[in-house]
Design an enzyme around this catalytic site. Sequence first.
Site, PDB file in Angstrom:
ATOM      1  CD  GLU A  86     -26.073 -22.498 -28.635  1.00  0.00           C
ATOM      2  OE1 GLU A  86     -27.178 -22.972 -28.970  1.00  0.00           O
ATOM      3  OE2 GLU A  86     -25.451 -22.879 -27.616  1.00  0.00           O
ATOM      4  CB  SER A 473     -25.158  26.028  19.955  1.00  0.00           C
ATOM      5  OG  SER A 473     -25.407  26.180  21.330  1.00  0.00           O
TER       6      SER A 473
END
Length: 810
Positions: A86, A473
Amino acid sequence: MKLIGYIFSMLSAALLAMFGIGAVYLSEMAKDLPDHRKLAEWEPALMTRFYAYDGTPIAEYAKERRLYLPIAAIPSRVKAAFLSAEDKSFYSHSGIDALSIVKAAWSNAVNLGSGQRMIGASTITQQLAKNFLLSSDRTLERKIKEAVLSIRIERSLSKDKILELYLNDIYLGLGAYGIAAGALTYFGKSVTELTVADAAYLAALPKGPNNYNPHRHPERAISRRNWVIGQMQRNGFVSAAEASNMMARPLGVEPRAETFFMAEANYFAEEVRREVAGRYGEAALYGAGLSVRTTLDPTLQRAAQRVLRAGLVEYDRARGFRGPVGHIDISGDWATALAEQETLADVKEWKLATVLSCSDAGVRVGLRSPRLGSEPGPETGFIDGKTLQWALKVSAGGRFRQADSIDQVLSPGDVIYVEKAEDGYLLRQIPEVQGAIVSMDPNTGRVLASVGGFSFAQSRFNRATQASRQPGSAFKPFVYAAALDTGYTPATLVMDAPFSMPDGAGRLWEPKNYDGKFSGPSTLRTGLEKSRNLMTVRLARHLGMDVVAEYGRAFGLYDRLAPYLPMSLGAGETTLTRLVSAYAVLANGGRSVQPSMIDRIQDRHGRTIFRHDGRDCDRCNAASWLHQEEPVPRDNRERVLDPMTAYQVTSMLRGVVERGTARRVAQLDVPVAGKTGTTNDEKDVWFVGYTPTLVTGIFMGYDTPRPMGYGETGGGLAAPIFIDFMKVALNGKPGVEFPVPPGLSFASVDRRTGRRAASGDPSSTIEVFKPGTGPCLTECPVIDGMGGEEPEDVPATLREQLLTAPQGLY
């Protein structure tokens, strides 16, 4: 000479005028430029990551998948690759590269009219200015602004800071922003593990990620990568020999495996996601870079999902085969047709297959391949006929028929699920029944494992936290805890006999025990061990349902429980997570428990912004160790239950395991307390069990409640799943006894009469008593609990509930 002087004067004046106009233009333009100084305080959108307690990644969330790395953590070879691709003179220019601009201008002039795309000469600083402060418009004005901003940026930020911002901002394709995310996405590596070739390929991507996609354009990607390597050689970053070696390598893109995150933790991670989003908002979840350390134990989580799935599949398979999941045409390219069929991504051991042929010997199948063309050819397999006997029982609409042969059940083109076995494959089907499992540390409330269903890909509805069901239960221990807290003992006698009462609408409510039998006067211990409904209702009536309802609220089971007797048998709806939290109170000696899936949350800077453990510890931050005792955090949690009562209930629930409805759990051969739960018509089954260090609950039932089958109970379906899970949780760990609170006494008691018995009497048991209480020496009084009448002002909406409420059952 006069003419030449005149022309020179005119040119000079024109040039001065142009410079003046340019200066004014730049001055006016500079007034509207963005403030470049905010780059120094830029906080990019970062992904939020969830981790298990041991650091195992379990999920990540981001709109821009990015992990921020400081420049010092980025290897030199990676920086060299991007600089070569770049901006090779990055460390020497002042923001713009005049020589590159001239070269680009000359090249563009030469190529003018050729149709070739014009090239630029943007430096990394200019790209940073464009990406952060400007638009991407290809105009002269934008380029001028970009240049001015670049010079200003160079004056206010160091070169390393500019490069750091650039390398963490760039988009590299496939949803990856910045080099850290790019390294993981393309190579499944950290940045420090990247080779020169890997770094060169990543450096090739900013110009056009789609142009160098490794799957669509592999040749173009390799060519561009090699160009970057060549630039690195020219700039002196790598030798000619190393460059040649790297260019010869294949692209080597290996995206991060799907198993990088725990598929087993999908339900858990989604629950944490909801909590984080609710606490900090969606924007923070997807962009603030939070680090969330959860309570999840990967070993227990994997075990929880495995045993739950196995239990669901075993129950479902016993109900017969419901047929294939689809059908395709296999006369042509069946592999392509099969690849288009959706599959359960998180049930990795199962594969989609299509039936190719059937015979008495078995079924030949073709297997689904997610990536066509990458294998030598479609894979096939065989299901032995001996393993298909269960599928001959065909289920359709709740009715069953027995098939004579497998070709009456399957035919060529049918799409089915299969699982690899030692020799061939096994037929599988997605169970209709669902379930959940939650395992928690009772002392801290940390949820160590949580699974909300068979498959997250199939259904995201979490049955552990979102499904409100009747516990049956499994609620009874809290009724008994209320009794023990108000002066009863485990040896208190309560009448176990039939009764009926008006419901306020001219009808009678007549609860029954599961087996239809009754035993007369029985101790509280016997009532809980045998899960006696008649005793529980009488006990609740004697205590007062307002007391029972208050205990349900105090234990965190309900926000508000209607004070009607059927609620004592588990008619009120709650979630599995709340039920497990309530049992955790019993396990830890009576302290309130706030379930938590998050230990700690840190922001992007590592600061802790949330911590679940709120205990105070004055001496935990000592500067040095001078042989002082280990500091103990102060436990400031609310006390819900007397620790003596908690131990008495635990002792009775150990009896449920040793002699009662959960006898099979005793095979674990460690101290375990627990309770089964089954609702009316066997629509929901439960088991919650605990040791001093772990409490685990299991729920099973259909999403739209319907009977699971006559005789199915929590002890028969949910308890075996608990056993399989606890074998993993207890592996290598010694059994731990429940601590006994000071002040309790123990005495031998006759199980039937509740009177004191001789030590060693085979009909006796060792019972636990609080100070001032003990077994009867003569005849014990019997609690009947049926004095008075049920109030007749029962709301109409509850009258039907009184008649059809769950019986608590087994």
